[in-house]
Design a protein around this motif. Structure first.
Motif, PDB file in Angstrom:
ATOM      1  N   ASP A 256     -10.301 -17.309  -0.526  1.00 16.40           N
ATOM      2  CA  ASP A 256     -10.365 -15.951   0.544  1.00 16.40           C
ATOM      3  C   ASP A 256      -8.359 -16.004   0.490  1.00 16.40           C
ATOM      4  OD1 ASP A 256     -12.826 -16.448   1.040  1.00 16.40           O
ATOM      5  OD2 ASP A 256     -11.630 -17.569   3.278  1.00 16.40           O
ATOM      6  N   PHE A 257      -8.363 -14.865  -0.185  1.00 14.77           N
ATOM      7  CA  PHE A 257      -6.643 -14.211   0.355  1.00 14.77           C
ATOM      8  C   PHE A 257      -5.758 -13.318   0.892  1.00 14.77           C
ATOM      9  CE2 PHE A 257      -8.693 -11.819  -3.218  1.00 14.77           C
ATOM     10  CZ  PHE A 257      -8.168 -10.284  -2.302  1.00 14.77           C
ATOM     11  N   LEU A 258      -4.475 -13.484   1.392  1.00  9.24           N
ATOM     12  CA  LEU A 258      -3.540 -12.183   1.985  1.00  9.24           C
ATOM     13  C   LEU A 258      -3.912 -10.763   1.006  1.00  9.24           C
ATOM     14  CD1 LEU A 258      -1.204 -13.996   4.249  1.00  9.24           C
ATOM     15  CD2 LEU A 258      -3.922 -12.999   5.138  1.00  9.24           C
ATOM     16  N   PHE A 259      -2.856  -9.398   1.673  1.00 11.36           N
ATOM     17  CA  PHE A 259      -2.903  -8.548   0.627  1.00 11.36           C
ATOM     18  C   PHE A 259      -2.509  -8.245   1.728  1.00 11.36           C
ATOM     19  CE2 PHE A 259      -7.363  -7.966   2.071  1.00 11.36           C
ATOM     20  CZ  PHE A 259      -8.098  -6.328   1.955  1.00 11.36           C
ATOM     21  N   ILE A 260      -1.535  -6.682   1.285  1.00 10.96           N
ATOM     22  CA  ILE A 260      -0.967  -5.864   2.250  1.00 10.96           C
ATOM     23  C   ILE A 260      -1.047  -5.273   0.868  1.00 10.96           C
ATOM     24  CG2 ILE A 260       0.729  -3.915   3.122  1.00 10.96           C
ATOM     25  CD1 ILE A 260       1.700  -7.284   3.986  1.00 10.96           C
ATOM     26  N   SER A 261      -2.196  -3.911   0.877  1.00 12.63           N
ATOM     27  CA  SER A 261      -2.538  -2.442   0.103  1.00 12.63           C
ATOM     28  C   SER A 261      -1.651  -1.246   0.460  1.00 12.63           C
ATOM     29  CB  SER A 261      -3.722  -2.061   0.571  1.00 12.63           C
ATOM     30  OG  SER A 261      -3.684  -0.888  -0.633  1.00 12.63           O
TER      31      SER A 261
END
Length: 493
Positions: A256-261
């Protein structure tokens, strides 16, 4: 090697971009080939898309791409924003111009829908956040305000699905778009009969579900003859642009990972294997959106660069010519300590005199911006603080911590915002690719065509092929103290 040429049509609120991708020896190239402007059209207080202009530009861009690549493009797919739709006759003719999701007709409908079916009961089925732009609220409002048009409709297709249909595809509803309507049961993987019944909406309007990577048709002979060009197969990408963007996140492995689109909206989230559908998750405003290859985008919307885009639009009307890069550079050189707004304040949602609204919000908290550059500084540092707020919620609700954040999309080119995000979150930022949505669209086509095995391989190709920039937290300011002031000013604490 098999001809890999694929065309992505990536539509956004301010414009459309077309890219051609090619794959060779485990590396990809992505070539921008055509772009056009898009905008909201206001008619008697109602917000619409200039839909026929959009379709005409897609046809033109498709023809340009085929000519540039010798008629060898083998496939295409279209992604766009979610929620907006076209109502059609039996023969596929639009009954009205599609409304823009920012249209004011949905005001009050979140509360009214709660009386029809309680929010948590809906959340346990759909797993979605409750925001006034969602399809269910537009349909409820349309049933009340323009029920005659809705009663005439034989089909409903979402914007990217209808554009694909006009290009020659079958009628379909793509999964990632369906998942964010608040009408789709993400656990049972089907339209939710009980929600449709409670809301009094017609389920028969919706077409069969297809998934990212499915082949859905071929560019029609009519278009090929009109544009004097060759045909290509049409695929479903992650039709929801955020689904395509996250597919292009250059994450390593299967964790799992964090993102900001980051674009007009900032979609702050984590990619998970399973949804989180607790009451705490609902109350924190998170949605579980369907992703490519059945991943879950656990996400919360932040208003994003829309606020800056609207400021620049208004300033241009006033005769001031700014670039986003220039504004970011100037804003990085001024200090506005203690001056914050909540980017998700309802006053910032619709097209408006954004500089005036932001200045008024600042004054309410005791700060008077001196100029346009200070406004940009305040907006940018407020966004970075809101990102931290959402990330902390994600780490609490997922019961884990993350070392870094992938920032993807056009906003990843804003180095000032990236550095502030690193500073306020205390996490390493990996920025890029800027054209993640178009790239993810093409990667998904290649998976569907059998040129890539799965999403992990697609992301490895992206990591090898794209420029990724790193931002490390700095210690130049009292970020924790400033963050506490943000929480106090916005009453988020």
């Amino acid at each position: 090697m098999e001809n890999s040429l694929a065309l992505a049509v990536d539509l956004g609120g301010s414009g459309g971009k077309l890219f051609v991708g090619s794959l060779e020896n485990g590396k990809a190239s992505f070539t921008p080939i055509y772009q056009f402007k898009n905008r909201i059209v206001i008619v008697k207080g109602r917000a619409y898309w200039d839909f026929l202009h959009i379709f005409d530009e897609i046809k033109t861009g498709y023809a340009v791409a085929q000519r540039e690549f010798g008629g060898q493009i083998q496939s295409m797919a279209i992604d766009a924003w979610c929620n907006d739709y076209a109502l059609l006759t039996k023969n596929g003719t639009m009954l009205e111009t599609p409304r823009n999701y920012r249209d004011s007709r949905t005001e009050g409908w979140i509360e009214r829908a709660d009386e029809l079916m309680p929010k948590f009961e809906v959340y346990q089925r759909t797993g979605q956040q409750f925001a006034r732009f969602e399809t269910c609220y537009h349909l409820l409002a349309q049933k009340e305000q323009d029920g005659d048009i809705l009663s005439l409709a034989q089909d409903l297709l979402f914007v990217p699905d209808y554009l694909s249909y006009l290009m020659g595809a079958q009628k379909y509803t793509e999964y990632t778009i369906a998942s964010v309507t608040n009408l789709y049961n993400i656990l049972e993987n089907k339209w939710d009969d009980d929600i449709f019944r409670a809301y009094g909406l017609r389920q028969d309007l919706f077409s069969p579900i297809v998934y990212p990577g499915d082949k859905v048709g071929r560019v029609s002979q009519e278009i090929c003859e009109e544009m004097h060009t060759a045909a290509a197969d049409i695929y479903a990408a992650g039709a929801h642009d955020t689904a395509s963007a996250v597919a292009a996140t250059p994450a390593q492995g299967d964790d799992d990972f964090l993102f900001i689109s980051s674009g007009t909206w900032s979609l702050v989230g984590a990619e998970l294997k399973e949804p989180i559908m607790t009451k705490a998750s609902m109350e924190a405003g998170f949605g579980n959106e369907g992703g490519v290859q059945n991943r879950v985008r656990y996400i919360r919307n932040v208003m994003g660069l829309w606020i800056l885009q609207e400021c620049v639009r208004v300033w241009k009307q006033q005769g001031k010519e700014y670039t986003f890069a220039g504004l970011a550079d100037m804003a990085s050189k001024v200090q506005c300590d203690g001056a914050f707004i909540d980017p998700d304040d309802e006053r910032l949602f619709e097209p408006t005199d954004m500089p005036d609204v932001v200045a008024q919000m600042c004054k309410e908290s005791g700060y008077v911006p001196k100029n346009d550059v200070e406004l940009v500084r305040i907006i940018t540092q407020s966004l970075a603080c809101k990102y931290r707020y959402v990330v902390e919620k994600i780490e609490t609700l997922t019961n884990r911590s993350y070392d870094g954040i992938h920032v993807i999309g056009g906003g990843s080119q804003n180095g000032f915002l990236n550095q502030l995000t690193a500073d306020f979150t205390g996490k390493k930022i990996l920025a890029g690719p800027a054209d993640a949505t178009g790239i993810g669209n093409i990667l998904t086509q290649w998976i569907g065509r059998g040129l890539l095995k799965d999403l992990n391989e697609a992301r490895a190709v992206c990591a090898r092929s794209c420029d990724i920039r790193e931002y490390i937290p700095s210690c130049h300011q009292d970020v924790d103290g400033q963050y506490e002031l943000f929480l106090q000013t916005t009453k988020l604490k």
